[in-house]
Design an enzyme around this catalytic site. Structure first.
Site, short mmCIF file in Angstrom:
data_model
loop_
_atom_site.label_atom_id
_atom_site.label_comp_id
_atom_site.label_asym_id
_atom_site.label_seq_id
_atom_site.Cartn_x
_atom_site.Cartn_y
_atom_site.Cartn_z
N LEU A 42 0.82 -1.21 0.00
CA LEU A 42 0.00 0.00 0.00
C LEU A 42 0.85 1.26 0.00
O LEU A 42 1.93 1.32 0.59
CB LEU A 42 -0.92 0.01 1.22
CG LEU A 42 -1.88 -1.19 1.37
CD1 LEU A 42 -2.80 -0.96 2.56
CD2 LEU A 42 -2.69 -1.42 0.10
N HIS A 46 -3.44 4.22 -2.50
CA HIS A 46 -4.42 3.31 -1.89
C HIS A 46 -5.12 3.99 -0.70
O HIS A 46 -6.34 3.87 -0.53
CB HIS A 46 -3.73 2.04 -1.38
CG HIS A 46 -3.12 1.20 -2.43
ND1 HIS A 46 -1.75 1.05 -2.56
CD2 HIS A 46 -3.66 0.44 -3.42
CE1 HIS A 46 -1.49 0.23 -3.56
NE2 HIS A 46 -2.63 -0.14 -4.11
N GLN A 70 -3.85 -12.35 -13.28
CA GLN A 70 -3.59 -11.15 -14.09
C GLN A 70 -2.12 -10.97 -14.43
O GLN A 70 -1.74 -9.96 -15.01
CB GLN A 70 -4.14 -9.90 -13.39
CG GLN A 70 -3.45 -9.49 -12.11
CD GLN A 70 -4.24 -8.45 -11.34
OE1 GLN A 70 -5.36 -8.71 -10.87
NE2 GLN A 70 -3.69 -7.25 -11.20
N ARG A 214 4.71 -0.63 -7.91
CA ARG A 214 5.89 -0.99 -8.68
C ARG A 214 6.98 0.09 -8.64
O ARG A 214 8.11 -0.18 -9.06
CB ARG A 214 5.50 -1.31 -10.13
CG ARG A 214 4.80 -2.66 -10.27
CD ARG A 214 4.62 -3.05 -11.74
NE ARG A 214 4.17 -4.42 -11.87
CZ ARG A 214 2.89 -4.82 -11.96
NH1 ARG A 214 1.94 -3.89 -11.89
NH2 ARG A 214 2.58 -6.10 -12.07
#
Length: 334
Positions: A42, A46, A70, A214
């Site tokens: 997070l 978020h 995914q 990321r």
């Protein structure tokens, strides 16, 4: 499984059954439930969604689940950041009008995929959800199985959580709009389509880099000097569009921003543009190369458009977008 979970002041539910027992009590108490779906790691983006939910609902639930469906076989499932103890600490510190996060759903892979799951679509067995005709453009062009995985896991999460309202970030605009369409097409009542809200992208206050889990892969040099070029490129395209330039020129100006940054950085960073594109938010179709703002406003009667892009900074792939026009018509809230 529960013994392996970290200590938390927020109730954690690792199974569908344990969560549904909690949810039934919320129904009995006639409590509204806001929902934020996450894969963990997070960040402030978020937390912005969580704060919105806390302000608008009696109870707020999060899910933390890294969804294997995914990720393509060559993508970063194994190395995706998993920081559950830190995530729970961040959530425990949130409070809006006296409300704090009420529950976190933390299922295992086997709980979410009872028939099992592998990353290769050709080898998967079981039930999956696909929004036909809307998953091959934009992000889907590079990640062809991505939205099938997203639609599947979010359908499962909606079935489990049964949210009154749910919140997604604009950074993943195609995902959010596709899920809105999915809730409408599947006639879902929890949430109803108009109760899926898109919250503007949270950005670094100094560089305007879109916050992303990321980003943790980036070095300080990459984060500060290279990664912000993507948003700068999108902003250049937006400025050109608003000045009346045709789409092809807007894309060229965006590409030039990235090329200039590559020249400035030299060999210190491997900077590679994946794509910059301009799309219709209803169909995700690409705009014709020669179309201009004046043409678009006549043909689409003032419909907004999406300028989006993806760029590699070293081995890390970043995405971002800007929406031009009446954002609220897409469900983007202020």
């Amino acid at each position: 499984m529960s013994s392996e979970l970290p200590q938390s002041s927020i109730p954690l539910f690792p199974t569908v059954g344990s969560y549904r027992e909690w949810r039934r009590r919320a129904y009995d108490q006639k409590k509204s439930v806001g929902f934020v779906a996450t894969m963990g790691a997070l960040h402030e983006g978020h937390l912005l969604l969580v704060r919105r939910s806390l302000a608008e609902n009696d109870l707020t639930v999060l899910s933390i689940f890294v969804n294997p469906a995914q990720f393509a076989p060559h993508e970063d499932l194994a190395t995706y950041p998993r920081t559950l103890p830190r995530d729970l600490e961040l959530l425990s510190g949130l409070s809006v009008s006296g409300r704090t996060p009420a529950a976190v759903f933390v299922p295992t892979v086997s709980e979410m995929y009872p028939s099992g799951i592998v990353q290769s679509v050709d080898q998967q067995k079981g039930t999956f959800v696909e929004v036909k005709g809307y998953g091959h453009q934009m992000e889907g062009r590079t990640r062809p199985a991505f939205f099938r995985g997203v639609a599947t896991v979010v359908t499962k999460l909606f079935n489990v959580i049964e949210p009154t309202r749910t919140y997604f970030g604009q950074k993943d605009i195609q995902q959010a709009l596709l899920l809105r369409r999915m809730t409408r097409d599947l006639l879902l009542s929890h949430p109803e389509p108009e109760n899926l809200f898109i919250v503007p992208t949270a950005r670094d206050p100094k560089t305007s880099l879109a916050l992303s889990s990321r980003n943790a892969y980036l070095s300080d040099h990459e984060r500060e000097n290279a990664a912000p070029a993507l948003y700068a490129a999108l902003d250049a395209a937006k400025s050109a569009w608003e000045a009346g330039a045709p789409k092809a020129d807007c894309i060229s100006r965006a590409q030039a921003v990235v090329e200039q940054k590559k020249a400035e950085l030299g060999d210190s960073v491997d900077l590679r543009l994946d794509y910059i594109e301009m799309n219709d938010p209803e169909t995700f179709d690409e705009l014709d190369a020669g179309i201009s703002r004046a043409d678009w406003e006549v043909e689409r009667e003032g419909r907004p458009l999406i300028i989006s892009g993806a760029m590699y900074v070293g081995k890390t792939r970043l995405i971002d977008n800007v929406v031009v026009g009446a954002r609220r018509t897409l469900g983007i809230v202020d």
